[in-house]
Design an enzyme around this catalytic site. Sequence first.
Site, PDB file in Angstrom:
ATOM      1  N   HIS A   1       0.818  -1.214   0.000  1.00  0.00           N
ATOM      2  CA  HIS A   1       0.000   0.000   0.000  1.00  0.00           C
ATOM      3  C   HIS A   1       0.857   1.270   0.000  1.00  0.00           C
ATOM      4  O   HIS A   1       0.339   2.370  -0.207  1.00  0.00           O
ATOM      5  CB  HIS A   1      -0.924   0.001   1.225  1.00  0.00           C
ATOM      6  CG  HIS A   1      -2.241   0.676   0.986  1.00  0.00           C
ATOM      7  ND1 HIS A   1      -2.445   1.562  -0.049  1.00  0.00           N
ATOM      8  CD2 HIS A   1      -3.427   0.598   1.644  1.00  0.00           C
ATOM      9  CE1 HIS A   1      -3.686   2.009  -0.017  1.00  0.00           C
ATOM     10  NE2 HIS A   1      -4.312   1.431   0.998  1.00  0.00           N
ATOM     11  N   ASP A   3      -2.194   2.246  -4.602  1.00  0.00           N
ATOM     12  CA  ASP A   3      -3.406   2.716  -3.928  1.00  0.00           C
ATOM     13  C   ASP A   3      -4.511   1.673  -4.057  1.00  0.00           C
ATOM     14  O   ASP A   3      -4.483   0.806  -4.941  1.00  0.00           O
ATOM     15  CB  ASP A   3      -3.878   4.029  -4.553  1.00  0.00           C
ATOM     16  CG  ASP A   3      -2.897   5.169  -4.308  1.00  0.00           C
ATOM     17  OD1 ASP A   3      -2.192   5.111  -3.283  1.00  0.00           O
ATOM     18  OD2 ASP A   3      -2.828   6.082  -5.151  1.00  0.00           O
TER      19      ASP A   3
END
Length: 507
Positions: free
Chosen positions: A478, A482
């Site tokens: 992450h 995204d």
Amino acid sequence: MATEIRVPTLGESVTEATIGRWFKKKGDAITADEPIVELETDKVTVEVPAPASGTLQEIAAEEGTTVEVNALLGMIGEGEGAPAKKEEKPAAKAETAKTEEKASGGKLVDVNVPSAGESVTEAQVGEIYKKVGDSVAVDEPILELETDKAAQEVMAPVAGVIREIVVSSGDEVQVGALLLRIEEGASAGSTQAASASQEKASAPASDEASSGRPPAPAAAKLLEERGMKASDVQGSGKQGQVLKGDVLAAEGKGAPSQPVEKPKAPRAPSGTEDEAREERVKMTRLRQTIARRLKEAQDTAAMLTTFNEVDMKPVMDMRSKYKELFEKKHGVKLGFMGFFTKAVTHALKEIPAVNAEIDGTDIIYKNFCHIGVAVGTDKGLVVPVVRDADQMTIAEVEKEIGRLGKAARDGKLGMADMQGGTFTISNGGVYGSLMSTPILNAPQSGILGMHKIQERPMVVGGEIVIRPMMYLALSYDHRIVDGKEAVTFLVRVKEVLEDPERLVLDL
């Protein structure tokens, strides 16, 4: 004029290495491109060739020192220097086998630890296929050596009888170390005289179970304490190995039977009895490396997993329709991995962040798709790489995956086969997994988990129908990917698999 020897670039994300050993010493003569020093990283061991001919004038980093990429290792000066003793390297058939004459006229051949193709300097003794007194043929496997990347079998360099085995399963050995001795030309029934050291080495082997596998450490200790032999105990472990519980059971059978009074209340659990049913086995080097790298991935990346499901009917229908023609033309079966690999490369072009990696404060976007395919072996998980999969046809992908899978199961993967991956596919479905959250293969930022195909009721066009469905899981970093990108990537994979014609039309 002096020439510098520096640490070369060691591959993606590798910034430092440890000096394994110097092949030369100060003052030795050196030829250009001759291996001069060995470097060890967490991924591979490499030999550094001499950049020029001359004399080793200076060693700037001693063995065991950790150095960074481009650090100074030593200096080569002009001149011929003192001729160095040429070091003979052992090979897979034990080329360093040393012979000596026995008093009886037989010839003993030493079998040493061979050097691996990727220049690994140490290994762990795995399974030993033979025992003292067994006859062997030329090129017959004698034992197995395990490194942190793969396993290799050591072959008999000559035909004869094994007279001495100086290692045991689990021992750590260096390249060139003695493993065993073979009496060349002897037969299993021959009665050649043996030295005291050979008799001493043979004694434990004759006390092993019929399988030839030594008792577990706890069992061996108990056998010694009780004055028993392994041959008197029926082993229940792997390949008949004698465990501690087997020794206790055998000891109980030999004792006079006495009436046993039924306990009135449940007895407290005994730690000693539980220990007797346990087996402690040292982790292989490969398993240690897998454990370390997986934990490092969890500690470093901000891992998150997103899920989706795919209707596999279109792909299954296409396979059924063309599988015979496909195999006849290409010489390989049409499987699911070819479709999934091409679907992944298709999605990676649209979502490049999933095909990128973080290096410090930089993001490295890969304009190519080297797809790692996780393969489970009896030694552990390895991830060979299908290079430039985006430029391959489905047939070429299937052929390469077949080659890499066979090499992985046979323990014959080279370092080049496992380096440079940009994205990984893990197929837990072959083992029956319905859903999982795969762990990233660092430094990659994405891994796709395939799962079991299971028929489920689905609503299609307002009607409930039975469809072969598969859950897909994308674990991603992450920090660089995204949530929107991860979900979009997985949707693109789903769309291509549910409408394979998109691959043909590049849609």
